[in-house]
Design an enzyme around this catalytic site. Structure first.
Site, short mmCIF file in Angstrom:
data_model
loop_
_atom_site.label_atom_id
_atom_site.label_comp_id
_atom_site.label_asym_id
_atom_site.label_seq_id
_atom_site.Cartn_x
_atom_site.Cartn_y
_atom_site.Cartn_z
N GLU A 368 -5.10 0.49 -7.91
CA GLU A 368 -3.73 1.00 -8.20
C GLU A 368 -3.63 2.50 -7.91
O GLU A 368 -3.01 3.26 -8.64
CB GLU A 368 -3.30 0.65 -9.63
CG GLU A 368 -2.98 -0.82 -9.75
CD GLU A 368 -2.04 -1.19 -10.87
OE1 GLU A 368 -1.21 -0.36 -11.26
OE2 GLU A 368 -2.15 -2.33 -11.32
C1 LIG Z 1 -11.38 -4.97 -7.13
C2 LIG Z 1 -10.17 -4.45 -6.42
C3 LIG Z 1 -8.92 -5.00 -6.69
C4 LIG Z 1 -7.80 -4.54 -6.01
N1 LIG Z 1 -6.58 -5.15 -6.22
C5 LIG Z 1 -5.53 -4.85 -5.41
C6 LIG Z 1 -4.32 -5.62 -5.47
O1 LIG Z 1 -4.17 -6.52 -6.29
N2 LIG Z 1 -3.36 -5.33 -4.58
C7 LIG Z 1 -3.47 -4.34 -3.65
O2 LIG Z 1 -2.55 -4.13 -2.87
N3 LIG Z 1 -4.60 -3.58 -3.59
C8 LIG Z 1 -5.64 -3.83 -4.43
N4 LIG Z 1 -6.80 -3.11 -4.34
C9 LIG Z 1 -6.89 -2.02 -3.37
C10 LIG Z 1 -6.96 -0.65 -4.00
O3 LIG Z 1 -5.71 -0.26 -4.48
C11 LIG Z 1 -7.54 0.30 -2.95
O4 LIG Z 1 -8.92 0.00 -2.85
C12 LIG Z 1 -7.34 1.76 -3.29
O5 LIG Z 1 -5.97 2.10 -3.23
C13 LIG Z 1 -8.14 2.69 -2.38
O6 LIG Z 1 -8.03 2.34 -1.04
P1 LIG Z 1 -9.37 2.20 -0.14
O7 LIG Z 1 -10.29 1.32 -0.89
O8 LIG Z 1 -8.95 1.78 1.21
O9 LIG Z 1 -10.00 3.62 -0.14
P2 LIG Z 1 -9.63 4.83 0.87
O10 LIG Z 1 -8.17 5.04 0.88
O11 LIG Z 1 -10.33 4.59 2.16
O12 LIG Z 1 -10.31 6.04 0.11
C14 LIG Z 1 -11.70 6.32 0.19
C15 LIG Z 1 -11.96 7.60 -0.61
O13 LIG Z 1 -11.21 8.68 -0.03
C16 LIG Z 1 -10.35 9.25 -0.99
N5 LIG Z 1 -9.11 9.65 -0.35
C17 LIG Z 1 -8.28 8.93 0.44
N6 LIG Z 1 -7.23 9.66 0.82
C18 LIG Z 1 -7.37 10.87 0.24
C19 LIG Z 1 -6.61 12.07 0.25
N7 LIG Z 1 -5.44 12.15 0.91
N8 LIG Z 1 -7.07 13.13 -0.44
C20 LIG Z 1 -8.23 13.05 -1.14
N9 LIG Z 1 -9.00 11.94 -1.19
C21 LIG Z 1 -8.57 10.87 -0.50
C22 LIG Z 1 -10.12 8.15 -2.02
O14 LIG Z 1 -9.74 8.69 -3.28
C23 LIG Z 1 -11.49 7.49 -2.05
O15 LIG Z 1 -12.35 8.22 -2.89
C24 LIG Z 1 -7.93 -3.51 -5.06
C25 LIG Z 1 -9.18 -2.95 -4.80
C26 LIG Z 1 -10.30 -3.42 -5.43
C27 LIG Z 1 -11.64 -2.85 -5.09
#
Ligand SMILES: Cc1cc2nc3c(=O)[nH]c(=O)nc-3n(C[C@H](O)[C@H](O)[C@H](O)COP(=O)(O)OP(=O)(O)OC[C@H]3O[C@@H](n4cnc5c(N)ncnc54)[C@H](O)[C@@H]3O)c2cc1C
Length: 413
Positions: A368
């Protein structure tokens, strides 16, 4: 937004919390470890929650709910999560998945789908994230194209919580690749729609009993009646409005996680004897417990304040919702870590309940919207509000300089 939080609990709120506690003690506590081990969903607990009418609490009365709002959701999710944080999120995602319909749906869409959710006849999921679009939720590639009256949705979503259990999936897709602000639309997909399938159920570090899936939309064909709001281009707006209202739910999961870990650690500390006395008598253990309790209590009240704002329809709930999510999830991780420490070596064992809290807590800082993204949202709002502090100009020496403000954040925020 008025910073003086008017937090009110109705009798109905307290009754929902009591009922959630009963379900947690009866169905979650005894089964949580086994469901975690087997990666199986606690259907019995879900059915009990559905039978009690709990899935209708955030749904307006005119659409078959009880209209008790986000506060009821937060109180119930906290109680569930004290016993099993995985069940807490599985429950909360029913709100996350149905909120796009509540905030943006047409009357017909609300009348068709919300009563089913309220009666526990249709479970929900929220499909925004993709393999290459997490924090950058504007960068989706799942798309929907229109031919005549029919939209065809194509592509894959990542990490759809409840994906394999859901009957209603709110799916966000690109409908106008050329547009910057109206690029995305939200659709209601039903699990029985041809072309919708589950590619994979993820193998996770924590919250193992709730299915989180890769979902596939292979030429899923729907009409305008499934386009949320009936007009394309409002999907991003609806997703952000949804996340503002859903974040108190995930933050309440964090409070429950912290509270559950604290209760376990306190109980254990009173029972575990070393050096001829209960370890609860040692000041260093007491200090840890006291700090854990303070953080948990602070997190609890920011969540209640956020829920109160959300239910009051306050403008500017975004900032406090981000604070509630970020603060309470950091607290959950810290408290669960300290709880493991208090359990000592037994805390590292999977046949004791505390290791699961430690594993379950981590995801709270990621989903989220990651806590980095929440901090960006909070800071952006602070900077935006700084113009209200003109009365401070006289006490800051130097010439008044032009304010550059912050870059807008369009992340999963
Ligand atoms: C168990 C689980 C359940 C989930 N459930 C749902 C769901 O029901 N529906 C749904 O739509 N999604 C869901 N998600 C997705 C979740 O919301 C995303 O994993 C999350 O938003 C982060 O995206 P990412 O994993 O691609 O990380 P990335 O966006 O690739 O980020 C990687 C790292 O970089 C950092 N980062 C990225 N951009 C920036 C920035 N601009 N400035 C500083 N730091 C940054 C992040 O904070 C993180 O530490 C789920 C994820 C998991 C693991």
């Amino acid at each position: 937004m008025n910073p003086l939080y008017d937090i009110k609990f109705t009798e109905a709120h307290l009754a929902w919390r009591e009922k959630a506690h009963e379900i947690a003690v009866k169905y979650l506590l005894p089964q949580a470890l086994q469901h975690d081990k087997d990666s199986t969903f606690n259907e019995e607990a879900f059915q009990a929650a559905a039978d009690a009418g709990m899935l209708g609490t955030w749904i307006p009365k005119e659409y078959g709910g009880s209209g008790d709002g986000i506060m009821a959701l937060a109180l119930m999710v906290e109680e569930f999560s004290k016993a099993d944080p995985a069940f807490g999120v599985a429950f909360a995602v029913n709100a996350l998945g149905s909120l796009p319909i509540i905030v943006g749906g047409t009357h017909e869409q609300k009348a068709k789908y919300l009563p089913l959710v309220a009666q526990g006849k249709a479970a929900c999921a929220f499909a925004l994230s993709e393999k290459f679009a997490g924090s950058d939720a504007g960068g989706l590639s799942v798309n929907a194209t229109k031919d005549g009256d029919t939209w065809s949705i194509n592509g894959e979503k990542k990490w759809t919580t409840n994906g394999s259990r859901a009957n209603i999936i709110t799916c966000f897709a690109v409908t106008d690749p050329e547009s910057r602000s109206r690029r995305i639309s939200a659709f209601i997909v039903e699990d029985t729609d041809p072309g919708f399938s589950i590619k994979k159920v993820e193998d996770k570090m924590g919250i193992r009993s709730v299915p989180v899936c890769e979902t596939v939309f292979d030429n899923v064909q729907v009409g305008d009646d499934r386009l949320i709001g009936g007009k394309p281009g409002f999907g991003f707006k609806h997703s952000m409005m949804t996340l503002d209202l859903a974040r108190p739910g995930v933050a309440a999961q964090a409070v429950g996680t912290a509270a559950g870990a604290l209760e376990l650690a306190t109980t254990y500390a009173c029972r575990r004897k070393q050096f001829g006395q209960a370890i609860s008598g040692f000041q260093m253990i007491q200090a840890m417990l006291a700090d854990m309790a303070q953080k948990t209590e602070a997190a609890r009240w920011i969540v209640y304040a956020t829920a109160a704002h959300a239910d009051a329809g306050s403008k500017g709930v975004t900032k406090i919702a981000a604070m509630a999510k970020c603060f309470s999830s950091d607290v959950a991780v810290e408290v669960a870590t300290d709880a493991v420490q208090i359990f000592g070596g037994y805390g590292f064992m999977e046949d004791y309940p505390i290791a699961k809290f430690y594993r379950d807590a981590k995801i709270l800082q990621i989903y989220e919207g990651t806590n980095q993204v929440q901090r960006m949202v909070i800071a952006r709002n602070l900077i935006k509000e700084s113009s209200r502090h003109d009365y401070l100009n006289s006490v800051i020496p130097g010439e008044t300089q032009e304010s550059y403000g912050a870059e807008p954040v369009t992340a999963n925020s």
